[in-house]
Design an enzyme around this catalytic site. Structure first.
Site, PDB file in Angstrom:
ATOM      1  CB  ALA A 264     -45.652   5.917 -23.437  1.00 28.31           C
ATOM      2  CE1 TYR A 265     -49.242  -1.153 -26.439  1.00 33.35           C
ATOM      3  CE2 TYR A 265     -49.057  -2.386 -24.387  1.00 33.35           C
ATOM      4  CZ  TYR A 265     -49.537  -2.277 -25.679  1.00 33.35           C
ATOM      5  OH  TYR A 265     -50.313  -3.282 -26.205  1.00 33.35           O
ATOM      6  CB  SER A 266     -48.443   0.794 -18.941  1.00 32.62           C
ATOM      7  OG  SER A 266     -47.536  -0.260 -19.161  1.00 32.62           O
TER       8      SER A 266
END
Length: 247
Positions: free
Chosen positions: A153-155
């Protein structure tokens, strides 16, 4: 780092995540160089701790569209204009494989890390267009270029911020508004509290320089991108990763 006295004299900067980490370092740098800084953060306690470096502060969740609009109105009433926007606030989400990623956590990361910068630019760019001048600096991550395992999700959110920055930069390229994005490798800030130690160790292992970046190093780059000197770079991605992502 040595500052440039008066570099931002007469200018107002909005910085999200201004209560800690890179956001606070940028607030300190820009204020020292003459800017009036409006610090926005979800933590009122962090903003209070930032003290006199902030000329104005707003407790705001950047993933809340209406809250962003209210904060923009408050800042405009206080200063009459916004010259600089630095979007530093963000969250990591859990460090788990994609097939185990909780849907609610995925949505929260996207709300804060992607929708937040969208809401902020949409609210503030029209005020910059009135003066035909502005500088927007989004803070993404090397993870948005390369993708970190167990951080899907962060990436993904940071990759999307890179794409959004490129698009907006091209839309505004014939104006006096420059829009750029920085892609730091890991920097030891309170965001580390959201990560597992194994993920922190992985990130360090990928940095050829063999160390984490510092908030001051990031603030120096961001200060240039926020300045009038950055006059022919827009929609661009600026690496600050200790050699990890040199493209």
């Amino acid at each position: 780092m040595t500052g440039f006295d008066g570099r931002f004299a007469g200018q107002t900067a909005v910085i999200t995540g201004a209560g800690s980490g890179i956001g606070l370092a940028v607030a300190q740098r820009l204020a020292a160089d003459g800017a009036k800084v409006s610090g926005w953060d979800i933590s009122g306690a962090s903003l209070k701790a930032a003290g006199a470096v902030l000329a104005h502060s707003v407790v705001v969740d950047q993933s809340d569209e209406e809250a962003v609009d209210r904060a923009t109105k408050s800042t405009m009433l206080e200063f009459g204009g916004i010259d600089i926007l630095v979007v530093s606030a963000g969250i990591t989400g859990p460090n788990v494989p994609l097939v185990e990623y909780p849907t609610n956590a995925w949505r929260q990361v996207m709300e804060v890390n992607l929708n937040g910068p969208f809401f902020l630019s949409r609210a503030i760019v029209p005020h910059m267009m009135v003066k035909n001048y502005g500088r927007i600096v989004n803070i993404a991550s090397v993870a948005g270029k390369e993708g970190n395992p167990n951080a899907s999700a962060y990436s993904s959110s940071k990759a999307a911020v890179i794409g959004m920055t490129k698009s907006l930069g091209k839309e505004l390229a014939r104006t006096g508004i420059a829009v750029n994005v920085v892609t730091p490798a890991a920097v030891r800030t309170p965001i580390f509290d959201q990560m597992t130690q194994s993920h922190i160790d992985f990130m360090l292992s990928k940095i050829p320089a063999g160390r984490f970046g510092t908030v001051e190093e990031n603030a120096s780059l961001i200060a240039w991108l926020a300045s009038r000197e950055c006059s022919f770079s827009t929609g661009a991605v600026f690496d600050i990763s200790g050699g990890r992502s040199t493209y």
